[in-house]
Motif scaffolding. Structure first.
Motif, PDB file in Angstrom:
ATOM      1  N   HIS A 256      -0.374   3.453   3.020  1.00 32.74           N
ATOM      2  CA  HIS A 256       0.132   3.113   4.343  1.00 32.74           C
ATOM      3  C   HIS A 256       1.632   3.359   4.445  1.00 32.74           C
ATOM      4  CE1 HIS A 256      -3.639   0.446   4.636  1.00 32.74           C
ATOM      5  NE2 HIS A 256      -3.854   1.628   5.175  1.00 32.74           N
TER       6      HIS A 256
ATOM      7  N   TRP B 285       1.539  -6.306   3.573  1.00 33.34           N
ATOM      8  CA  TRP B 285       0.660  -5.269   4.125  1.00 33.34           C
ATOM      9  C   TRP B 285       0.971  -5.019   5.602  1.00 33.34           C
ATOM     10  CZ3 TRP B 285      -4.668  -7.469   2.146  1.00 33.34           C
ATOM     11  CH2 TRP B 285      -4.663  -7.460   0.742  1.00 33.34           C
TER      12      TRP B 285
ATOM     13  N   SER C 140      -6.352   1.709   1.554  1.00 33.21           N
ATOM     14  CA  SER C 140      -5.436   1.280   0.502  1.00 33.21           C
ATOM     15  C   SER C 140      -6.209   0.754  -0.701  1.00 33.21           C
ATOM     16  CB  SER C 140      -4.515   0.177   1.033  1.00 33.21           C
ATOM     17  OG  SER C 140      -3.854  -0.460  -0.024  1.00 33.21           O
TER      18      SER C 140
ATOM     19  N   ILE D 233      -6.939  -1.436   7.365  1.00 32.91           N
ATOM     20  CA  ILE D 233      -6.014  -2.372   6.722  1.00 32.91           C
ATOM     21  C   ILE D 233      -6.687  -3.736   6.641  1.00 32.91           C
ATOM     22  CG2 ILE D 233      -3.829  -3.622   6.992  1.00 32.91           C
ATOM     23  CD1 ILE D 233      -2.647  -1.151   8.263  1.00 32.91           C
TER      24      ILE D 233
ATOM     25  N   HIS E 203      -5.119  -2.929  -1.161  1.00 27.01           N
ATOM     26  CA  HIS E 203      -5.814  -3.883  -0.289  1.00 27.01           C
ATOM     27  C   HIS E 203      -7.237  -4.124  -0.782  1.00 27.01           C
ATOM     28  CE1 HIS E 203      -3.081  -2.862   3.415  1.00 27.01           C
ATOM     29  NE2 HIS E 203      -2.403  -3.086   2.314  1.00 27.01           N
TER      30      HIS E 203
ATOM     31  N   ILE F  93      -5.479   1.994  10.702  1.00 25.59           N
ATOM     32  CA  ILE F  93      -5.008   0.619  10.921  1.00 25.59           C
ATOM     33  C   ILE F  93      -6.171  -0.364  10.829  1.00 25.59           C
ATOM     34  CG2 ILE F  93      -4.041  -0.959  12.646  1.00 25.59           C
ATOM     35  CD1 ILE F  93      -2.242   1.369  13.556  1.00 25.59           C
TER      36      ILE F  93
ATOM     37  N   SER G   9       0.819  -1.212   0.000  1.00 26.91           N
ATOM     38  CA  SER G   9       0.000   0.000   0.000  1.00 26.91           C
ATOM     39  C   SER G   9       0.852   1.261   0.000  1.00 26.91           C
ATOM     40  CB  SER G   9      -0.914   0.005   1.223  1.00 26.91           C
ATOM     41  OG  SER G   9      -1.512   1.267   1.371  1.00 26.91           O
TER      42      SER G   9
END
Length: 335
Positions: A106, A314, A281, A143, A284, A140, A103
């Motif tokens: 991130h 990730w 992301s 994610i 993701h 987070i 990502s």
């Protein structure tokens, strides 16, 4: 001194946006290339046009605001931003070189947070004093959540399409889905532009605040979104063929019908998260969507070994970017 540093930060931010474009080009075009609906050049051209088109429609920049607030303002300096950008570009290029669809979002957030934490420690504060935990924990959480949202939406879209088209002739259906994939790929590229370009806008804005060029809370200068959308579109034009191969063929075999479902699910997820100002992301999200499509056939249709390797990438992206940024900050803080 401040002017030179600010120019360096702006240049690096736009370089990062460019690397974000060619790193994440695979997210938008992998399925449409793997199904041979478009050639690679046609696909990146389509993606670049719709990445930039977001500039004319998105004016509130809520995602940019979220990214800007991940580190508390008193710990943001131009050196912090510089270190975060160097770390993000380094990790982006490393993962691109090895064909790992990590990502970019991130990477940037991890680098920014890592440099902010190191600055806080150097000032005698505890590590978490620099971090706005409400924003970081939300990022987070997504994610994990973004891939699953994409997965479930893609799964149900695929099942719905299969039910609607169960009496259609295969040759006719495939022809129509190849046409529809142009629409779904364009929608995903547009959504990618709305989400990813805004992250660098947030970084540039806090850089101007740190340099006292603008006051905190003032409107964002118009050149920032224009420059960011332009940089990400140019980066997308450069492609990212190693990651295209991973996304388009290594996770599961994709047909035009499944490409439409995966891209639509990815676009819907990104539109929803952008509405709620959540910087997720794209990588993701579309990976989860492709897995969801594969699961409609059978569990074994997904190459889980490849998928697990992606998940590990990730997991380590934010901490590695943060560590690199911390080390870079220690080197550049006296510049």
């Amino acid at each position: 001194m401040v002017t030179t540093l600010l120019v360096a930060v702006v240049a690096l931010a736009l370089i990062f946006d460019y690397t974000n474009g060619f790193h994440d080009a695979a997210n938008s075009i992998a399925t449409i290339v793997s199904t041979k609906v478009l050639t690679p050049f046609q696909a990146v051209l389509l993606a670049a046009v719709f990445n930039f088109a977001a500039y004319f429609f998105i004016k509130d920049h809520k995602v940019a605001n979220t990214v800007a607030k991940t580190v508390h303002e008193e710990f943001i300096t131009l050196h912090v931003v510089l270190a975060g950008l160097i770390a993000a570009i380094t990790w982006n290029l490393t993962t691109w070189w090895f064909g790992i669809p990590s990502s970019s979002s991130h990477t940037l957030i991890g680098g920014f947070a890592g440099a902010g934490i190191t600055n806080a420690l150097s000032m005698g504060n505890h590590a978490m004093a620099a971090i706005n935990s409400a924003y970081i924990f939300k990022i987070i959480a997504y994610i994990v959540l973004a891939p699953f949202i994409g997965l479930f939406i893609a799964y149900f879209i695929t099942i719905l399409i299969l039910h609607i088209c169960k009496r259609a002739k295969p040759a006719v259906a495939e022809r129509w889905f190849k046409r529809l994939q142009l629409v779904s790929a364009a929608a995903l590229s547009f959504a990618h532009g709305t989400n990813d370009a805004q992250k660098v806008m947030g970084i540039l804005y806090v850089s101007l605040v740190a340099a006292k060029v603008v006051t905190s809370g003032a409107p964002m200068p118009e050149w920032i979104p224009l420059a960011c959308y332009s940089a990400i579109a140019l980066g997308t034009m450069s492609g990212g063929w190693k990651i295209v191969k991973t996304m388009g063929s290594k996770i599961t075999k994709i047909t035009p019908l499944e490409g439409v479902a995966a891209e639509t699910a990815g676009a819907v997820t990104l539109f929803i998260t952008e509405h709620f100002a959540i910087p997720v992301s794209t990588t993701h999200t579309i990976t989860g969507s492709i897995i969801g499509v594969g699961l409609t056939k059978r569990v074994s249709a997904v190459r889980w070994g490849v998928t697990i390797n992606l998940v590990w990438a990730w997991i380590i992206t934010i901490p590695i970017s943060a560590i690199i940024a911390g080390l870079v900050f220690m080197l550049v803080r006296h510049w």
